[in-house]
Motif scaffolding. Structure first.
Motif, short mmCIF file in Angstrom:
data_model
loop_
_atom_site.label_atom_id
_atom_site.label_comp_id
_atom_site.label_asym_id
_atom_site.label_seq_id
_atom_site.Cartn_x
_atom_site.Cartn_y
_atom_site.Cartn_z
N ILE A 50 22.82 16.87 12.19
CA ILE A 50 23.28 17.78 13.39
C ILE A 50 22.30 18.92 13.51
CG2 ILE A 50 25.00 18.51 15.13
CD1 ILE A 50 26.98 16.85 13.36
N SER A 51 21.73 18.92 14.88
CA SER A 51 20.88 20.38 15.28
C SER A 51 21.93 21.04 15.92
CB SER A 51 19.82 19.98 16.11
OG SER A 51 18.83 19.07 15.47
N ARG A 85 22.85 16.30 26.82
CA ARG A 85 24.29 17.20 26.70
C ARG A 85 24.48 17.00 25.19
NH1 ARG A 85 27.85 17.32 31.76
NH2 ARG A 85 26.30 16.61 33.32
N PRO A 86 24.98 17.91 24.62
CA PRO A 86 25.59 17.94 23.14
C PRO A 86 26.47 16.91 22.88
CG PRO A 86 26.55 20.04 24.37
CD PRO A 86 25.56 19.16 25.44
N THR A 87 26.49 16.59 21.65
CA THR A 87 27.45 15.55 21.14
C THR A 87 28.55 16.24 20.48
OG1 THR A 87 26.16 15.35 19.18
CG2 THR A 87 25.72 13.68 21.05
N HIS A 88 28.18 17.56 20.13
CA HIS A 88 29.45 18.25 19.38
C HIS A 88 29.43 19.62 19.93
CE1 HIS A 88 28.61 15.01 16.83
NE2 HIS A 88 29.71 15.27 16.00
N TRP A 140 23.80 18.59 18.50
CA TRP A 140 23.21 17.47 18.74
C TRP A 140 22.99 16.68 17.65
CZ3 TRP A 140 22.51 21.99 21.07
CH2 TRP A 140 22.56 22.19 22.40
N LEU A 141 23.32 15.29 17.66
CA LEU A 141 23.03 14.36 16.72
C LEU A 141 21.30 14.28 16.54
CD1 LEU A 141 25.71 11.70 16.91
CD2 LEU A 141 25.39 13.25 15.27
N ASN A 142 20.96 14.37 15.27
CA ASN A 142 19.47 13.75 15.22
C ASN A 142 19.19 12.51 15.45
OD1 ASN A 142 20.21 16.56 13.78
ND2 ASN A 142 18.38 16.59 12.72
N ARG A 143 18.09 12.24 15.79
CA ARG A 143 17.74 10.57 16.10
C ARG A 143 17.88 9.81 14.77
NH1 ARG A 143 12.24 12.57 19.04
NH2 ARG A 143 13.35 13.20 21.09
N ASP A 144 17.84 10.35 13.84
CA ASP A 144 17.76 9.30 12.54
C ASP A 144 19.20 9.21 12.34
OD1 ASP A 144 18.20 11.88 11.39
OD2 ASP A 144 16.61 11.64 10.02
#
Length: 81
Positions: free
Chosen positions: A41-42, A9-12, A33-37
């Motif tokens: 944000i994507s 699910r999206p974070t934002h 969505w937060l990037n893994r690093d």
């Protein structure tokens, strides 16, 4: 490396905001969505605004409840945040 937006699910939430203060009208325009690093944000836009401004906010409990309601009824609702 970025997060696959289909994984979770999206974070934002991305909002278009028209107007100011108590007269502002918020319309959901997409998700992020937060990037893994953790350094970005994507974003996935469902629409592109022609006026107003974009605001990216973390998903709140209210947003989660609205998304659950929309899935249950099959509809989307825009409105004031």
């Amino acid at each position: 490396m970025t997060t696959d937006t289909n994984d979770k699910r999206p974070t934002h939430i991305i909002w278009q905001v028209s107007g100011e203060n108590d007269n502002a009208f918020w319309t959901r325009m997409g998700a992020g969505w937060l990037n893994r690093d953790g350094k970005g944000i994507s974003l996935r836009l469902d629409a592109v605004p022609l006026h107003g401004r974009l605001v990216i906010r973390e998903v709140s409990e209210q947003d989660e409840a609205q998304a659950t309601s929309e899935r249950a009824t099959g509809g989307k609702k825009g409105g004031q945040k």
